[in-house]
Design a protein around this motif. Structure first.
Motif, PDB file in Angstrom:
ATOM      1  N   UNK A  30      12.526   3.308   4.568  1.00 21.22           N
ATOM      2  CA  UNK A  30      13.180   2.439   3.592  1.00 21.22           C
ATOM      3  C   UNK A  30      12.311   1.222   3.261  1.00 21.22           C
ATOM      4  N   UNK A  31      11.677   0.654   4.267  1.00 17.92           N
ATOM      5  CA  UNK A  31      10.789  -0.489   4.029  1.00 17.92           C
ATOM      6  C   UNK A  31       9.604  -0.088   3.161  1.00 17.92           C
ATOM      7  N   UNK A  32       9.068   1.102   3.380  1.00 17.79           N
ATOM      8  CA  UNK A  32       7.969   1.595   2.549  1.00 17.79           C
ATOM      9  C   UNK A  32       8.417   1.737   1.106  1.00 17.79           C
ATOM     10  N   UNK A  33       9.598   2.315   0.907  1.00 19.18           N
ATOM     11  CA  UNK A  33      10.133   2.483  -0.442  1.00 19.18           C
ATOM     12  C   UNK A  33      10.337   1.129  -1.112  1.00 19.18           C
ATOM     13  N   UNK A  34      11.008   0.214  -0.419  1.00 21.21           N
ATOM     14  CA  UNK A  34      11.292  -1.098  -1.008  1.00 21.21           C
ATOM     15  C   UNK A  34      10.024  -1.888  -1.303  1.00 21.21           C
ATOM     16  N   UNK A  35       9.067  -1.849  -0.385  1.00 20.89           N
ATOM     17  CA  UNK A  35       7.815  -2.577  -0.598  1.00 20.89           C
ATOM     18  C   UNK A  35       7.048  -1.986  -1.777  1.00 20.89           C
ATOM     19  N   UNK A  36       7.034  -0.672  -1.867  1.00  9.41           N
ATOM     20  CA  UNK A  36       6.328  -0.034  -2.978  1.00  9.41           C
ATOM     21  C   UNK A  36       6.974  -0.385  -4.312  1.00  9.41           C
ATOM     22  N   UNK A  37       8.296  -0.423  -4.348  1.00 10.86           N
ATOM     23  CA  UNK A  37       8.993  -0.809  -5.583  1.00 10.86           C
ATOM     24  C   UNK A  37       8.655  -2.248  -5.954  1.00 10.86           C
ATOM     25  N   UNK A  38       8.669  -3.144  -4.959  1.00  9.20           N
ATOM     26  CA  UNK A  38       8.316  -4.538  -5.225  1.00  9.20           C
ATOM     27  C   UNK A  38       6.893  -4.658  -5.764  1.00  9.20           C
ATOM     28  N   UNK A  39       5.984  -3.895  -5.182  1.00  9.87           N
ATOM     29  CA  UNK A  39       4.599  -3.938  -5.657  1.00  9.87           C
ATOM     30  C   UNK A  39       4.480  -3.363  -7.060  1.00  9.87           C
ATOM     31  N   UNK A  40       5.236  -2.304  -7.344  1.00 10.98           N
ATOM     32  CA  UNK A  40       5.230  -1.760  -8.701  1.00 10.98           C
ATOM     33  C   UNK A  40       5.730  -2.795  -9.699  1.00 10.98           C
ATOM     34  N   UNK A  41       6.779  -3.508  -9.334  1.00 10.52           N
ATOM     35  CA  UNK A  41       7.325  -4.536 -10.226  1.00 10.52           C
ATOM     36  C   UNK A  41       6.346  -5.692 -10.394  1.00 10.52           C
ATOM     37  N   UNK A  42       5.698  -6.101  -9.304  1.00  9.90           N
ATOM     38  CA  UNK A  42       4.749  -7.218  -9.363  1.00  9.90           C
ATOM     39  C   UNK A  42       3.494  -6.840 -10.138  1.00  9.90           C
ATOM     40  N   UNK A  43       3.075  -5.592 -10.030  1.00  9.30           N
ATOM     41  CA  UNK A  43       1.853  -5.126 -10.680  1.00  9.30           C
ATOM     42  C   UNK A  43       2.127  -4.563 -12.076  1.00  9.30           C
ATOM     43  N   UNK A  56       3.995   5.034  -6.362  1.00  8.24           N
ATOM     44  CA  UNK A  56       4.992   6.088  -6.605  1.00  8.24           C
ATOM     45  C   UNK A  56       4.872   7.198  -5.569  1.00  8.24           C
ATOM     46  N   UNK A  57       3.661   7.535  -5.197  1.00  3.43           N
ATOM     47  CA  UNK A  57       3.440   8.566  -4.178  1.00  3.43           C
ATOM     48  C   UNK A  57       3.985   8.114  -2.821  1.00  3.43           C
ATOM     49  N   UNK A  58       3.800   6.840  -2.483  1.00  3.86           N
ATOM     50  CA  UNK A  58       4.339   6.316  -1.229  1.00  3.86           C
ATOM     51  C   UNK A  58       5.864   6.411  -1.215  1.00  3.86           C
ATOM     52  N   UNK A  59       6.487   6.106  -2.342  1.00  2.00           N
ATOM     53  CA  UNK A  59       7.944   6.206  -2.444  1.00  2.00           C
ATOM     54  C   UNK A  59       8.381   7.650  -2.233  1.00  2.00           C
ATOM     55  N   UNK A  60       7.691   8.566  -2.883  1.00  2.00           N
ATOM     56  CA  UNK A  60       8.042   9.986  -2.779  1.00  2.00           C
ATOM     57  C   UNK A  60       7.900  10.492  -1.349  1.00  2.00           C
ATOM     58  N   UNK A  61       6.792  10.164  -0.700  1.00  2.51           N
ATOM     59  CA  UNK A  61       6.550  10.615   0.673  1.00  2.51           C
ATOM     60  C   UNK A  61       7.604  10.045   1.625  1.00  2.51           C
ATOM     61  N   UNK A  62       7.922   8.763   1.476  1.00  5.12           N
ATOM     62  CA  UNK A  62       8.911   8.138   2.354  1.00  5.12           C
ATOM     63  C   UNK A  62      10.293   8.752   2.147  1.00  5.12           C
ATOM     64  N   UNK A  63      10.662   8.993   0.896  1.00  4.82           N
ATOM     65  CA  UNK A  63      11.966   9.596   0.610  1.00  4.82           C
ATOM     66  C   UNK A  63      12.036  11.022   1.156  1.00  4.82           C
ATOM     67  N   UNK A  64      10.965  11.785   1.013  1.00  9.76           N
ATOM     68  CA  UNK A  64      10.935  13.151   1.563  1.00  9.76           C
ATOM     69  C   UNK A  64      11.030  13.129   3.083  1.00  9.76           C
ATOM     70  N   UNK A  65      10.381  12.152   3.700  1.00  9.99           N
ATOM     71  CA  UNK A  65      10.450  12.015   5.158  1.00  9.99           C
ATOM     72  C   UNK A  65      11.891  11.764   5.597  1.00  9.99           C
ATOM     73  N   UNK A  66      12.570  10.879   4.888  1.00  9.39           N
ATOM     74  CA  UNK A  66      13.967  10.583   5.216  1.00  9.39           C
ATOM     75  C   UNK A  66      14.846  11.827   5.030  1.00  9.39           C
ATOM     76  N   UNK A  67      14.618  12.548   3.947  1.00  7.10           N
ATOM     77  CA  UNK A  67      15.397  13.763   3.700  1.00  7.10           C
ATOM     78  C   UNK A  67      15.171  14.788   4.808  1.00  7.10           C
ATOM     79  N   UNK A  68      13.927  14.950   5.221  1.00  6.90           N
ATOM     80  CA  UNK A  68      13.615  15.905   6.290  1.00  6.90           C
ATOM     81  C   UNK A  68      14.234  15.488   7.620  1.00  6.90           C
ATOM     82  N   UNK A  69      14.187  14.202   7.930  1.00  7.57           N
ATOM     83  CA  UNK A  69      14.815  13.711   9.155  1.00  7.57           C
ATOM     84  C   UNK A  69      16.309  13.987   9.159  1.00  7.57           C
TER      85      UNK A  69
END
Length: 80
Positions: A30-43, A56-69
């Motif tokens: 979740x922290x990876x997703x949130x940080x990546x979104x913040x960076x996308x917004x800032x950049x 976007x790739x970091x968000x996707x990987x983190x979300x897939x990891x959560x789904x798999x868990x």
């Protein structure tokens, strides 16, 4: 054979460790997703397409990891 109270205690400890590990994994993702979104917004204005694709790739990987868990937990800890 162990007394029931010992087995019950071991099971409780196992559950506690499982939930501690699962919570850590979910928070990390979740922290990876949130940080990546913040960076996308800032950049948004100055970030390159490559940087945005990386976030976007970091968000996707983190979300897939959560789904798999979650899928693994549900599969392994179904009530009988």
């Amino acid at each position: 054979m162990q007394p029931l109270s010992g087995s019950s205690k071991d099971l409780s400890e196992l559950k506690a460790r499982f939930f501690t590990l699962m919570s850590h994994e979910f928070r990390t993702s979740l922290n990876t997703i949130l940080m990546s979104i913040e960076l996308l917004e800032a950049e948004e204005v100055s970030g390159s397409d490559e940087e945005r694709a990386h976030y976007r790739q970091q968000i996707k990987v983190a979300a897939e990891h959560m789904r798999n868990l979650l899928s693994e937990a549900l599969e392994n800890f179904r009530p009988d």
